[in-house]
Scaffold this motif. Structure first.
Motif, PDB file in Angstrom:
ATOM      1  N   LYS A  40       0.845  -1.201   0.000  1.00 17.88           N
ATOM      2  CA  LYS A  40       0.000   0.000   0.000  1.00 17.88           C
ATOM      3  C   LYS A  40       0.880   1.250   0.000  1.00 17.88           C
ATOM      4  O   LYS A  40       0.650   2.181  -0.777  1.00 17.88           O
ATOM      5  N   ALA A  41       1.888   1.259   0.851  1.00 18.54           N
ATOM      6  CA  ALA A  41       2.812   2.396   0.906  1.00 18.54           C
ATOM      7  C   ALA A  41       3.540   2.579  -0.424  1.00 18.54           C
ATOM      8  O   ALA A  41       3.743   3.712  -0.882  1.00 18.54           O
ATOM      9  N   GLU A  42       3.917   1.469  -1.070  1.00 15.47           N
ATOM     10  CA  GLU A  42       4.604   1.540  -2.363  1.00 15.47           C
ATOM     11  C   GLU A  42       3.676   2.075  -3.459  1.00 15.47           C
ATOM     12  O   GLU A  42       4.113   2.842  -4.311  1.00 15.47           O
ATOM     13  N   PHE A  43       2.398   1.658  -3.443  1.00 19.01           N
ATOM     14  CA  PHE A  43       1.435   2.191  -4.417  1.00 19.01           C
ATOM     15  C   PHE A  43       1.309   3.706  -4.247  1.00 19.01           C
ATOM     16  O   PHE A  43       1.296   4.459  -5.222  1.00 19.01           O
ATOM     17  N   ILE A  44       1.194   4.163  -2.999  1.00 25.48           N
ATOM     18  CA  ILE A  44       1.047   5.599  -2.732  1.00 25.48           C
ATOM     19  C   ILE A  44       2.329   6.347  -3.097  1.00 25.48           C
ATOM     20  O   ILE A  44       2.283   7.456  -3.626  1.00 25.48           O
ATOM     21  N   LYS A  51      -3.586   7.723  -2.508  1.00 30.32           N
ATOM     22  CA  LYS A  51      -3.951   7.826  -1.086  1.00 30.32           C
ATOM     23  C   LYS A  51      -5.450   8.089  -0.943  1.00 30.32           C
ATOM     24  O   LYS A  51      -6.114   7.498  -0.085  1.00 30.32           O
ATOM     25  N   ASP A  52      -6.003   8.955  -1.782  1.00 34.60           N
ATOM     26  CA  ASP A  52      -7.436   9.233  -1.751  1.00 34.60           C
ATOM     27  C   ASP A  52      -8.260   7.994  -2.107  1.00 34.60           C
ATOM     28  O   ASP A  52      -9.335   7.781  -1.548  1.00 34.60           O
ATOM     29  N   LEU A  53      -7.774   7.201  -3.042  1.00 37.80           N
ATOM     30  CA  LEU A  53      -8.493   5.976  -3.406  1.00 37.80           C
ATOM     31  C   LEU A  53      -8.563   5.024  -2.214  1.00 37.80           C
ATOM     32  O   LEU A  53      -9.624   4.465  -1.923  1.00 37.80           O
ATOM     33  N   PHE A  54      -7.447   4.844  -1.526  1.00 33.80           N
ATOM     34  CA  PHE A  54      -7.428   3.973  -0.354  1.00 33.80           C
ATOM     35  C   PHE A  54      -8.368   4.502   0.740  1.00 33.80           C
ATOM     36  O   PHE A  54      -9.023   3.720   1.421  1.00 33.80           O
ATOM     37  N   SER A 144      -3.514   7.468 -11.508  1.00 33.77           N
ATOM     38  CA  SER A 144      -4.862   7.332 -10.952  1.00 33.77           C
ATOM     39  C   SER A 144      -5.728   8.572 -11.172  1.00 33.77           C
ATOM     40  O   SER A 144      -6.923   8.541 -10.898  1.00 33.77           O
ATOM     41  N   ALA A 145      -5.152   9.637 -11.682  1.00 28.74           N
ATOM     42  CA  ALA A 145      -5.882  10.897 -11.811  1.00 28.74           C
ATOM     43  C   ALA A 145      -7.142  10.787 -12.660  1.00 28.74           C
ATOM     44  O   ALA A 145      -8.172  11.362 -12.325  1.00 28.74           O
ATOM     45  N   ASN A 146      -7.091  10.059 -13.757  1.00 28.59           N
ATOM     46  CA  ASN A 146      -8.224   9.996 -14.672  1.00 28.59           C
ATOM     47  C   ASN A 146      -8.889   8.627 -14.747  1.00 28.59           C
ATOM     48  O   ASN A 146      -9.709   8.388 -15.618  1.00 28.59           O
TER      49      ASN A 146
END
Length: 179
Positions: A40-44, A51-54, A144-146
């Motif tokens: 999770k930290a690596e994805f962020i 982070k907002d998705l999580f 992840s923006a779009n």
């Protein structure tokens, strides 16, 4: 010789896909949980917008270590942790079978976000699978923006290592075990 390779690969995929998360030791479960937190930290880290998705997804499942390999026939497998509103609710098993031009092996992380309770419930019933047409977004800066939910789910992957050439058809299947 080729038939022997096909039989061997099918046997490996079968063993990987039938291994139960329930049969795992407590130490192995704790390792998967720790690895999922690190993933999770690596994805962020790869995309700060995740982070907002999580924080806002109804739930998500993180597969921190998925191994994939193939030569003609391929397979992938991994164990993960299922979260609802940020709290662990169970463990999951990912299995994949693919057929087509492919050679090599790789390791990656995968996270699946669930938009609503009904989407997570579908996963919990172990009726959830991705077809060959499902696509995952590579977790990179701004990726992840779009991205939007498709049928209540959003999928991201991050390559950890390996090299694989692939033009194959296959799908992922999941098994959920409540804690």
């Amino acid at each position: 010789m080729k038939n022997l390779n096909v039989i061997w690969m099918m046997a490996v995929v079968f063993v990987m896909s039938t291994a139960s998360v329930l049969g795992q030791s407590e130490a192995k479960k704790n390792k998967i949980i720790a690895d999922s937190k690190m993933a999770k930290a690596e994805f962020i880290k790869a995309d700060a917008l995740m982070k907002d998705l999580f924080e806002n997804a109804h739930g998500y499942v993180i597969f921190p270590n998925v191994g994939k390999g193939g030569f003609g026939i391929g397979g992938a497998a991994g164990n993960g942790v299922v979260y609802e509103k940020g709290k662990i609710i169970g463990m999951a098993k990912l299995s994949q079978l693919s057929i087509g031009f492919q050679a090599g092996g790789q390791a990656y992380r995968e996270v699946i976000f669930f938009e609503a309770k009904k989407d997570l419930s579908r996963f919990e019933e172990s009726n959830f699978e991705f077809s060959a047409q499902a696509s995952a977004v590579a977790a990179t800066e701004g990726a992840s923006a779009n991205v939007k939910y498709a049928e209540g789910v959003m999928v991201f992957t991050a390559l950890k290592g390996g090299l694989m050439y692939e033009a194959s058809v296959g799908g992922q299947k999941f098994k959920f075990n409540k804690l």
